[in-house]
Write an enzyme that holds these catalytic residues in place. Sequence first.
Site, mmCIF file in Angstrom:
data_model
loop_
_atom_site.group_PDB
_atom_site.id
_atom_site.type_symbol
_atom_site.label_atom_id
_atom_site.label_comp_id
_atom_site.label_asym_id
_atom_site.label_seq_id
_atom_site.Cartn_x
_atom_site.Cartn_y
_atom_site.Cartn_z
ATOM 1 C CD GLU A 65 63.643 -48.128 30.055
ATOM 2 O OE1 GLU A 65 64.280 -48.694 30.953
ATOM 3 O OE2 GLU A 65 62.400 -48.293 29.900
ATOM 4 C CG ASP B 200 63.403 -46.401 34.621
ATOM 5 O OD1 ASP B 200 62.184 -46.172 34.516
ATOM 6 O OD2 ASP B 200 63.988 -47.251 33.925
ATOM 7 N N GLY C 292 69.447 -60.801 33.643
ATOM 8 C CA GLY C 292 69.019 -59.688 32.787
ATOM 9 C C GLY C 292 69.118 -58.335 33.448
ATOM 10 C CB THR D 118 70.842 -51.270 14.028
ATOM 11 O OG1 THR D 118 70.216 -50.737 15.208
ATOM 12 C CG2 THR D 118 69.956 -51.042 12.823
ATOM 13 C CG HIS E 227 82.429 -52.424 32.882
ATOM 14 N ND1 HIS E 227 83.098 -53.048 33.911
ATOM 15 C CD2 HIS E 227 82.436 -51.096 33.184
ATOM 16 C CE1 HIS E 227 83.488 -52.132 34.793
ATOM 17 N NE2 HIS E 227 83.102 -50.944 34.372
ATOM 18 N NE ARG F 29 58.450 -57.987 31.052
ATOM 19 C CZ ARG F 29 59.145 -56.848 31.165
ATOM 20 N NH1 ARG F 29 60.005 -56.508 30.216
ATOM 21 N NH2 ARG F 29 59.000 -56.079 32.210
ATOM 22 C CD GLU G 140 69.799 -48.174 18.176
ATOM 23 O OE1 GLU G 140 70.489 -48.061 17.153
ATOM 24 O OE2 GLU G 140 69.753 -49.220 18.851
ATOM 25 C CE1 TYR H 263 73.300 -51.123 11.419
ATOM 26 C CE2 TYR H 263 74.570 -52.925 12.367
ATOM 27 C CZ TYR H 263 73.555 -52.476 11.531
ATOM 28 O OH TYR H 263 72.815 -53.372 10.818
ATOM 29 C CB SER I 162 97.913 -65.791 43.633
ATOM 30 O OG SER I 162 98.588 -66.559 42.649
#
Length: 845
Positions: free
Chosen positions: A462, A491, A803, A335, A793, A271, A471, A338, A672
Amino acid sequence: MDEKSFHVDDTSVQWAIPVPVTHRPAVTSPYKKWGRRLALLLTFMFTVHFLSDVKRPHHHGHEGQDYGMLNALMRHAPKKGGVLRGKKAEQLFLSVPDTDSAITTSRVYADKPHMAGSEGDFDTAKYFLAHLQEELQIDRSSSDIPLYSAGSSESREATLSISSLDEPKAWVDTYYPILNSPLDRSLEILGDDGNPVWSAQLEEVADETDPYAFKSANAVPAWHGISRGGQAEGKLIHAQYGRKQDFDALVEAGVDFSGKIVLTRYGGNFRGLKVKRAQELGAAAVLVYSDPHDDGTVTVENGYVPYPHGPARNPTSVQRGSVQFLSLYPGDPSTPGYPSYENSTRVEGGSKPTIPSLPISWANAEVLLKHLEDGHEGPTVRLVNNVDEKVTPIWNVMGVIPGHVKSEVVVIGAHRDAWVTGASDPISGTVSLSEVIRGFGVLLKKGWKPLRTILITSWDGEEFGLIGSTEWGEDFSEWIKNHVVAYVNMDTSASGSRFKASGSPLLAHLFRETAEQIPHPTSEERNLWDARGDSGKLFGEHTNAEIAAMHQNKRLTADSIGVSPLGSGSDYTVFLQYHGVPSTDNGFTSTRHDPVYHYHSIFDSQYWQELYGDPGFSRHVAIAKHTGLQVLRLSGDIILPFNTTHYSIELESYLDKVASIAAAGSYDVDLSPLRDSLHTLQSASLELDSAKIKAERKLRKILKQMKKKHVICHKIRRKIHKVSCKLKKVFGKHQCESKDKHEDMDRQHSHRPPSRHLVKAIQRVQAVNKRLIAFERSFISKDGIKDREWYKHLGVAPGKWSGYGATTFPGITEALTMDKNATAAAYEAGRLKVLIDDLLDTIRL
């Protein structure tokens, strides 16, 4: 001369003169016999004692890990039967999660609203903490809650000491992000004279049929977390799902978004990215609605009655949620990179919208859609979204089960905060985690101790943007890098009938193997893994082909094992995308033929969950068993259950997708060299597979020999103990060491410094595990991904404009699909090749 040589056959020499006796056999007195036996016995006892007590040389520099693994594998329990571990521990654990317990727990957590930072949220934190303390047998004699402010010495010590704890511990960390809450809001259609001709009823409407929704109907107004406060007025434009391609198509058709109010429907992307694209095009505000056409076959059109009187969508339901730009970075927007301490320096982060937005119901959207001319532009609307933005405390609850190898930590977590009561999201996950904790508690009472330390986490914040986990992950970056080997996430455990399998390719085999060992929650002849193909049983004639295709495309992302890559959208993000910690995520999700799941609504209630979501709570329990079994293997296997060869093969499939994109767009990109590096990685991984097998086989062989010697010595010592007791009785000494004391001495012998061969075998195992841990870590780039450097990553990331969904090889993919730049794609391929070549050097033994 013995008796045989002295014997003469009297049948042959009856007449012979008797042979003179020159030697008489000695007649030993009973006392001399006992004296000789005692001397021999004492000599033997001294020899055994000397050999068993001889000190072996210490091997400095690795005692902690060597001895930790040695203790785990060789330790003997006080009672007969040995230490509880392996298959026995797994069987006992799997017998614990229980549907009645799960239902009871869910009714506690989902009884009242507990939005992040609220009083109800703090109550759930205290409840979860008490559960940890009870099940892990943590001392609760103090009336003070172990509540630590993030950044304080107590908070820092709590996490940094995890790798040195000997006893279970639990505490609460408080972080201080900037959150917002709703004030006054409104939505109106204006007439030509500027006066309202229609005003929306923004709140959801419930009746007493669902008592949980009814009492919570006005507790948390319908609004977007992290949304911009303010007022906007402009012409209404409909942008379908609000995906980038939807906006781009309208722009190409000549639509001007400047100063407009954009109406979009939920689905297709996160969203917050709907708001982001509208903002970039100059829109004044965004409205996002829930469309029943996205509900599959379970619609009023197909004859189904709306909730709470039936399984179809309640037309007043509203999906709350954060509109943070999640694909830029998660966590506290003020933040970035950090932790949010109470006194942290705040910045105006780039992940917050600069235009207001509101979520609305289908009942309201239907009115607006009827006013649209030619399907795109409609009347003038006015939107008000005033919010209260401030630094708000949130509470992460942490619990530790120390292992023998303290330097390696397996983390399991689920978030606890909800938009309202959240019986499915997140309470079903928290309930499954609670059942896992109960299972671990039973194991601990039976003397179990994991090989590796287990960290249990209940994340907060979350829903606002993965804040609690992010954090903490930014707060303890170095500690995570040095100690955390895997993260297992929950979750939403139950919102429908289909089992969702997601995770790092490194853990795909573990994920599937453990799922295949768990019974199917509703079908006796199948297992949990089979539920990946399950669907609901509510069908109808009218359906949406586009929605069906979108659902099918999601299933096509799975790898050759059947596990889909992770993008973002839950608390694994900071572990995988920021630190390179392999992660998994599972749960039951809703399909097109299930009762409609009212995501982030007041109707995500305990009543809906027990009636439609998971009647009987068998899916909650199945997820608890599956997740717990993953953690038992990750924390208990001698060699970490990571499959680098499968991962290296999947990497080439990622490259094949990129090559297809390049070919379709006629981009001249030489891939390649990267492919050659991947082939070399596959060969090196096969060698590592061989080293894994040899290292574990050698260690087990030595352990088997040691156990055999231990059994023999144990029997000898017991016999000596018995003879010693008899001797004491002969000499009038009736006191004898008790059996318990004898067993204590026996255990002392088993804890002597290990042999040189055993130390080397353990070092080989540790060398292999070190390389396995380094595999996922090696895809972390310090510079991160272009335009969103928080994501580091280079193998996988959330899609820049999706998202939630994963984009593999994101740097190369986005250079081709977003930037349309072959030179940039070649540069990204080179960056990835450098990481893979470095990984090759790391994993070679």
